[in-house]
Design an enzyme around this catalytic site. Structure first.
Site, PDB file in Angstrom:
ATOM      1  N   SER A  87       0.779  -1.240   0.000  1.00 28.14           N
ATOM      2  CA  SER A  87       0.000   0.000   0.000  1.00 28.14           C
ATOM      3  C   SER A  87       0.815   1.297   0.000  1.00 28.14           C
ATOM      4  CB  SER A  87      -0.938  -0.004   1.211  1.00 28.14           C
ATOM      5  OG  SER A  87      -0.170   0.073   2.396  1.00 28.14           O
ATOM      6  N   THR A 132      -8.477   2.595  -4.073  1.00 31.81           N
ATOM      7  CA  THR A 132      -7.980   3.918  -3.710  1.00 31.81           C
ATOM      8  C   THR A 132      -8.370   4.968  -4.749  1.00 31.81           C
ATOM      9  OG1 THR A 132      -5.919   5.178  -3.532  1.00 31.81           O
ATOM     10  CG2 THR A 132      -5.815   3.195  -4.810  1.00 31.81           C
ATOM     11  N   ASP A 133      -8.409   6.223  -4.324  1.00 29.98           N
ATOM     12  CA  ASP A 133      -8.668   7.306  -5.289  1.00 29.98           C
ATOM     13  C   ASP A 133      -7.462   7.553  -6.190  1.00 29.98           C
ATOM     14  OD1 ASP A 133      -6.958   8.480  -3.427  1.00 29.98           O
ATOM     15  OD2 ASP A 133      -8.191  10.257  -3.076  1.00 29.98           O
ATOM     16  N   GLU A 134      -6.300   6.957  -5.828  1.00 27.96           N
ATOM     17  CA  GLU A 134      -5.088   7.239  -6.609  1.00 27.96           C
ATOM     18  C   GLU A 134      -5.166   6.678  -8.024  1.00 27.96           C
ATOM     19  OE1 GLU A 134      -1.451   6.844  -4.336  1.00 27.96           O
ATOM     20  OE2 GLU A 134      -2.526   7.223  -2.470  1.00 27.96           O
ATOM     21  N   TYR A 157       2.237   1.872  -7.501  1.00 33.44           N
ATOM     22  CA  TYR A 157       1.152   1.477  -6.584  1.00 33.44           C
ATOM     23  C   TYR A 157      -0.210   1.692  -7.231  1.00 33.44           C
ATOM     24  CZ  TYR A 157      -2.353   2.102  -2.891  1.00 33.44           C
ATOM     25  OH  TYR A 157      -3.510   2.047  -2.143  1.00 33.44           O
ATOM     26  N   LYS A 161      -3.173  -0.993  -8.348  1.00 33.23           N
ATOM     27  CA  LYS A 161      -4.554  -0.964  -7.824  1.00 33.23           C
ATOM     28  C   LYS A 161      -5.548  -0.771  -8.975  1.00 33.23           C
ATOM     29  CE  LYS A 161      -5.866  -1.133  -4.143  1.00 33.23           C
ATOM     30  NZ  LYS A 161      -6.218  -2.269  -3.241  1.00 33.23           N
ATOM     31  N   TYR A 214       8.389  16.267   1.380  1.00 35.75           N
ATOM     32  CA  TYR A 214       8.798  16.110  -0.021  1.00 35.75           C
ATOM     33  C   TYR A 214       8.529  17.405  -0.785  1.00 35.75           C
ATOM     34  CZ  TYR A 214       8.579  11.030   0.944  1.00 35.75           C
ATOM     35  OH  TYR A 214       8.762   9.767   1.458  1.00 35.75           O
ATOM     36  N   ASN A 256      -0.058  19.472   2.182  1.00 35.85           N
ATOM     37  CA  ASN A 256       0.786  18.752   3.154  1.00 35.85           C
ATOM     38  C   ASN A 256       1.380  19.679   4.217  1.00 35.85           C
ATOM     39  OD1 ASN A 256       0.344  16.327   1.858  1.00 35.85           O
ATOM     40  ND2 ASN A 256       2.260  16.354   0.719  1.00 35.85           N
ATOM     41  N   HIS A 291       5.473  12.597  -8.171  1.00 32.96           N
ATOM     42  CA  HIS A 291       4.583  12.929  -7.045  1.00 32.96           C
ATOM     43  C   HIS A 291       3.260  13.551  -7.527  1.00 32.96           C
ATOM     44  CE1 HIS A 291       4.672  14.733  -2.690  1.00 32.96           C
ATOM     45  NE2 HIS A 291       3.592  14.007  -2.930  1.00 32.96           N
TER      46      HIS A 291
HETATM   47  P1  NAD Z   1      -1.593  -1.823   5.036  1.00 34.49           P
HETATM   48  O1  NAD Z   1      -0.317  -1.803   4.261  1.00 34.49           O
HETATM   49  O2  NAD Z   1      -1.633  -1.187   6.385  1.00 34.49           O
HETATM   50  O3  NAD Z   1      -2.094  -3.326   5.231  1.00 34.49           O
HETATM   51  C1  NAD Z   1      -2.064  -4.268   4.197  1.00 34.49           C
HETATM   52  C2  NAD Z   1      -2.260  -5.639   4.827  1.00 34.49           C
HETATM   53  O4  NAD Z   1      -2.230  -6.613   3.775  1.00 34.49           O
HETATM   54  C3  NAD Z   1      -1.146  -6.027   5.810  1.00 34.49           C
HETATM   55  O5  NAD Z   1      -1.719  -6.587   6.980  1.00 34.49           O
HETATM   56  C4  NAD Z   1      -0.340  -7.063   5.062  1.00 34.49           C
HETATM   57  O6  NAD Z   1       0.272  -8.035   5.905  1.00 34.49           O
HETATM   58  C5  NAD Z   1      -1.397  -7.684   4.170  1.00 34.49           C
HETATM   59  N1  NAD Z   1      -0.816  -8.292   2.972  1.00 34.49           N
HETATM   60  C6  NAD Z   1       0.101  -7.744   2.133  1.00 34.49           C
HETATM   61  N2  NAD Z   1       0.423  -8.615   1.164  1.00 34.49           N
HETATM   62  C7  NAD Z   1      -0.339  -9.739   1.382  1.00 34.49           C
HETATM   63  C8  NAD Z   1      -0.456 -10.984   0.713  1.00 34.49           C
HETATM   64  N3  NAD Z   1       0.276 -11.252  -0.379  1.00 34.49           N
HETATM   65  N4  NAD Z   1      -1.336 -11.891   1.194  1.00 34.49           N
HETATM   66  C9  NAD Z   1      -2.075 -11.620   2.311  1.00 34.49           C
HETATM   67  N5  NAD Z   1      -1.970 -10.460   2.986  1.00 34.49           N
HETATM   68  C10 NAD Z   1      -1.119  -9.527   2.531  1.00 34.49           C
HETATM   69  O7  NAD Z   1      -2.670  -1.193   4.058  1.00 34.49           O
HETATM   70  P2  NAD Z   1      -3.918  -0.255   4.380  1.00 34.49           P
HETATM   71  O8  NAD Z   1      -3.463   1.140   4.391  1.00 34.49           O
HETATM   72  O9  NAD Z   1      -4.657  -0.805   5.545  1.00 34.49           O
HETATM   73  O10 NAD Z   1      -4.775  -0.475   3.045  1.00 34.49           O
HETATM   74  C11 NAD Z   1      -5.712  -1.548   2.945  1.00 34.49           C
HETATM   75  C12 NAD Z   1      -6.385  -1.494   1.597  1.00 34.49           C
HETATM   76  O11 NAD Z   1      -7.052  -0.245   1.436  1.00 34.49           O
HETATM   77  C13 NAD Z   1      -5.425  -1.610   0.414  1.00 34.49           C
HETATM   78  O12 NAD Z   1      -6.028  -2.382  -0.585  1.00 34.49           O
HETATM   79  C14 NAD Z   1      -5.230  -0.175  -0.044  1.00 34.49           C
HETATM   80  O13 NAD Z   1      -4.919  -0.116  -1.431  1.00 34.49           O
HETATM   81  C15 NAD Z   1      -6.596   0.398   0.254  1.00 34.49           C
HETATM   82  N6  NAD Z   1      -6.613   1.844   0.535  1.00 34.49           N
HETATM   83  C16 NAD Z   1      -5.768   2.395   1.460  1.00 34.49           C
HETATM   84  C17 NAD Z   1      -5.848   3.756   1.735  1.00 34.49           C
HETATM   85  C18 NAD Z   1      -4.966   4.397   2.781  1.00 34.49           C
HETATM   86  O14 NAD Z   1      -4.991   5.618   2.924  1.00 34.49           O
HETATM   87  N7  NAD Z   1      -4.203   3.656   3.566  1.00 34.49           N
HETATM   88  C19 NAD Z   1      -6.773   4.555   1.056  1.00 34.49           C
HETATM   89  C20 NAD Z   1      -7.625   3.945   0.107  1.00 34.49           C
HETATM   90  C21 NAD Z   1      -7.542   2.594  -0.126  1.00 34.49           C
HETATM   91  P1  TYD Z   2       1.533   9.086   2.042  1.00 35.57           P
HETATM   92  O1  TYD Z   2       1.102   9.049   3.465  1.00 35.57           O
HETATM   93  O2  TYD Z   2       2.709   8.265   1.619  1.00 35.57           O
HETATM   94  O3  TYD Z   2       0.246   8.766   1.149  1.00 35.57           O
HETATM   95  P2  TYD Z   2       0.046   8.874  -0.468  1.00 35.57           P
HETATM   96  O4  TYD Z   2       1.353   9.097  -1.110  1.00 35.57           O
HETATM   97  O5  TYD Z   2      -0.520   7.532  -0.806  1.00 35.57           O
HETATM   98  O6  TYD Z   2      -0.918   9.990  -0.658  1.00 35.57           O
HETATM   99  O7  TYD Z   2       1.879  10.596   1.677  1.00 35.57           O
HETATM  100  C1  TYD Z   2       0.932  11.627   1.844  1.00 35.57           C
HETATM  101  C2  TYD Z   2       1.553  12.903   1.299  1.00 35.57           C
HETATM  102  O8  TYD Z   2       2.673  13.271   2.115  1.00 35.57           O
HETATM  103  C3  TYD Z   2       2.110  12.751  -0.108  1.00 35.57           C
HETATM  104  O9  TYD Z   2       1.894  13.956  -0.834  1.00 35.57           O
HETATM  105  C4  TYD Z   2       3.585  12.532   0.099  1.00 35.57           C
HETATM  106  C5  TYD Z   2       3.886  13.329   1.359  1.00 35.57           C
HETATM  107  N1  TYD Z   2       4.957  12.794   2.218  1.00 35.57           N
HETATM  108  C6  TYD Z   2       6.006  13.626   2.620  1.00 35.57           C
HETATM  109  O10 TYD Z   2       6.067  14.828   2.274  1.00 35.57           O
HETATM  110  N2  TYD Z   2       6.972  13.087   3.429  1.00 35.57           N
HETATM  111  C7  TYD Z   2       6.963  11.785   3.815  1.00 35.57           C
HETATM  112  O11 TYD Z   2       7.898  11.342   4.546  1.00 35.57           O
HETATM  113  C8  TYD Z   2       5.875  10.953   3.407  1.00 35.57           C
HETATM  114  C9  TYD Z   2       5.813   9.508   3.810  1.00 35.57           C
HETATM  115  C10 TYD Z   2       4.889  11.515   2.602  1.00 35.57           C
END
Ligand code: NAD
Ligand code: TYD
Length: 350
Positions: A87, A132-134, A157, A161, A214, A256, A291
Site C-alpha cells: 500500500s 484507492t482514489d489514486e 502502486y 490498484k 517532499y 501537506n 509525485h
Molecule cells: P496496510 O499496508 O496497512 O495493510 C495491508 C495488509 O495486507 C497487511 O496486513 C499485510 O500483511 C497484508 N498483505 C500484504 N500482502 C499480502 C499478501 N500477499 N497476502 C495476504 N496479505 C497480505 O494497508 P492499508 O493502508 O490498511 O490499506 C488496505 C487497503 O485499502 C489496500 O487495498 C489499499 O490499497 C486500500 N486503501 C488504502 C488507503 C490508505 O490511505 N491507507 C486509502 C484507500 C484505499
Molecule cells: P503518504 O502518506 O505516503 O500517502 P500517499 O502518497 O498515498 O498519498 O503521503 C501523503 C503525502 O505526504 C504525499 O503527498 C507525500 C507526502 N509525504 C512527505 O512529504 N513526506 C513523507 O515522509 C511521506 C511519507 C509523505
C-alpha cells in the site's frame, strides 16, 4: 443472517478496523482474517478481539492460489472483503514487482476462487474490492474525482490498484460475479504503520527526528478518519448495488505543509513542549518521483444513495489519532523494531 466472511489484509491498518467492526457487530457471522503478516500486518492490532468465538486468523498469502482455494473449500465463504495489498507509494517506486504480485495476481486468485466456489444464481454472495482514489491520477487546482473519472494511474502502486479494479469489473461483466468496489481517499487514524505521512511524523516528533517534507509540501491530499472508512465499507457491503463503484472521501483537503503545521501544534501541546518545537524539525527534502499533485474525492453518490457522511471532523480525528499514538508508544516501538513481526512469523510458520 449468518455469513461466512473472508477479510483479506485484516492485520493491516484499515483491515484491522474493518475486522474489529465486523467481529463486534456481527456475532453470528464467522469472520476469517487472511493476512500474510508482511511488515505492515500486525496481530497486535487485533489483541482486543482475538479470542472472540466468531473470529479466526489464518496466516496466508493471496498470491498462493492453492492456499486460497483450500481456504474457500474449508470455510465456504459467501462474502469476501478484499483489502490485502502492498500500500505504500514510496515502496512501489523502489520495488514495483511486489505490487504487481500482491495487488494484481493476488486479486485475480481471489476472483478465481470466488468464481469457482460460488454458484449461480448468486444470492447472498458478495466480492467487495477495496481500492484507492489514486487510480484516477492527479488533479490540478480545480475539480474532484467522481466515479466517472477516467483512470489515469501514475505510480506503480496506483497502476497495480487500477489493474486490480479492472480485473474485478471484468469478472463481473464476463462471468457475472457479484462484485462491489469502493475507492477511498487517504486514511488516517490508529494502528497505521509509521511510514505513511501522519504516523511517521508523529513518531519522528516524539523522538525529535527530522520531518522529511517532499518538495515544497504543496501537494494536496483528502483525509478520512479510518473508522469512517470502515463504517462506509459496512454500509456499502449491505446496501451497495452489485457491479457499482462508490467513492469514499471526507471533503477534507489539506496541503501537506498546512497539515504538518497543524500536527506540529497539536504535538507540542500534548507533549508539553514550547510552541514551534516540532515545526523546527521540518526539513524539505527531494521530491518523490512522479509525485501526484492533488487528490480530492466527490463522495456525493455515497451520500445521496446510501446516506453516508463522515462522523468526525479532521481536528477531532487528528487529535484522537495523536492521543492513540502517545498512549501506545510501545506499539510504535514494537512495529518499528521488527522483533515482534519476526516472533509472529515464526509462530505461524511452525
Ligand atoms: P496496510 O499496508 O496497512 O495493510 C495491508 C495488509 O495486507 C497487511 O496486513 C499485510 O500483511 C497484508 N498483505 C500484504 N500482502 C499480502 C499478501 N500477499 N497476502 C495476504 N496479505 C497480505 O494497508 P492499508 O493502508 O490498511 O490499506 C488496505 C487497503 O485499502 C489496500 O487495498 C489499499 O490499497 C486500500 N486503501 C488504502 C488507503 C490508505 O490511505 N491507507 C486509502 C484507500 C484505499
Ligand atoms: P503518504 O502518506 O505516503 O500517502 P500517499 O502518497 O498515498 O498519498 O503521503 C501523503 C503525502 O505526504 C504525499 O503527498 C507525500 C507526502 N509525504 C512527505 O512529504 N513526506 C513523507 O515522509 C511521506 C511519507 C509523505
Amino acid at each position: 443472517m449468518s455469513k461466512k466472511i473472508l477479510i483479506t489484509g485484516g492485520a493491516g491498518f484499515i483491515g484491522s478496523h474493518v475486522v474489529r467492526l465486523f467481529v463486534n457487530k456481527y456475532p453470528d457471522s464467522t469472520i476469517v482474517n487472511l493476512d500474510a503478516l508482511t511488515y505492515a500486518g500486525n496481530l497486535l492490532n487485533l489483541k482486543d478481539i482475538e479470542n472472540k468465538p466468531n473470529y479466526r486468523f489464518v496466516k496466508g498469502d493471496i498470491v498462493n492460489a492453492d492456499q486460497i482455494f483450500s481456504l474457500f473449500e474449508e470455510y465456504q465463504f459467501d462474502t469476501v472483503i478484499h483489502l490485502a495489498a502492498e500500500s505504500h507509494v514510496d515502496r512501489s517506486i523502489a520495488n514495483p514487482m511486489e505490487f504487481v504480485n500482491t495487488n494484481v495476481l493476488g486479486t485475480v486468485n481471489l476472483l478465481n476462487a470466488a468464481r469457482h466456489f460460488w454458484e449461480k444464481p448468486y444470492q447472498k454472495e458478495r466480492f467487495y474490492h477495496i481500492s484507492t482514489d489514486e487510480v484516477y491520477g492527479s488533479l490540478g487546482d480545480e475539480g474532484l474525482f467522481t466515479e466517472e473519472t477516467s483512470y489515469d494511474p501514475r505510480s506503480p502502486y496506483s497502476a497495480s490498484k487500477a489493474s486490480s479494479d479492472h480485473f474485478v469489473r471484468a469478472w463481473h461483466h464476463t462471468y457475472g460475479l457479484p462484485v462491489i468496489l469502493s475507492n477511498c481517499s487517504n486514511n488516517y487514524g490508529s494502528h497505521q504503520f509509521p511510514e505513511k505521512l501522519i504516523p511517521l511524523f508523529i513518531n519522528n516528533i516524539i523522538h525529535k527526528k527530522p520531518l522529511p517534507v517532499y518538495g515544497k509540501g504543496e501537494n494536496v491530499r483528502d483525509w478520512l478518519y479510518v473508522e469512517d472508512h470502515a463504517a462506509a465499507i459496512d454500509l456499502i457491503l449491505k446496501e451497495g448495488k452489485l457491479g457499482e463503484t462508490y467513492n469514499i472521501g471526507g471533503h477534507n483537503e489539506w496541503k501537506n505543509i498546512d497539515l504538518i503545521r497543524l500536527l506540529c501544534g497539536i504535538m507540542d501541546k500534548k507533549l508539553g513542549r514550547d510552541p514551534g518545537t516540532s515545526e523546527a524539525l521540518i526539513t524539505f527534502v527531494k521530491d518523490r518521483a512522479g509525485h501526484d499533485l492533488r487528490y480530492a474525492i466527490d463522495a456525493g453518490k455515497l451520500q445521496r444513495e446510501l446516506g453516508w457522511t463522515p462522523s468526525v471532523t479532521f481536528e477531532e480525528g487528528l487529535e484522537k489519532t495523536v492521543d492513540w499514538y502517545l498512549t501506545n508508544e510501545e506499539w510504535l516501538r514494537q512495529v518499528t523494531s521488527g522483533a515482534y513481526q519476526e516472533y509472529y512469523r515464526k509462530q505461524y510458520n511452525s
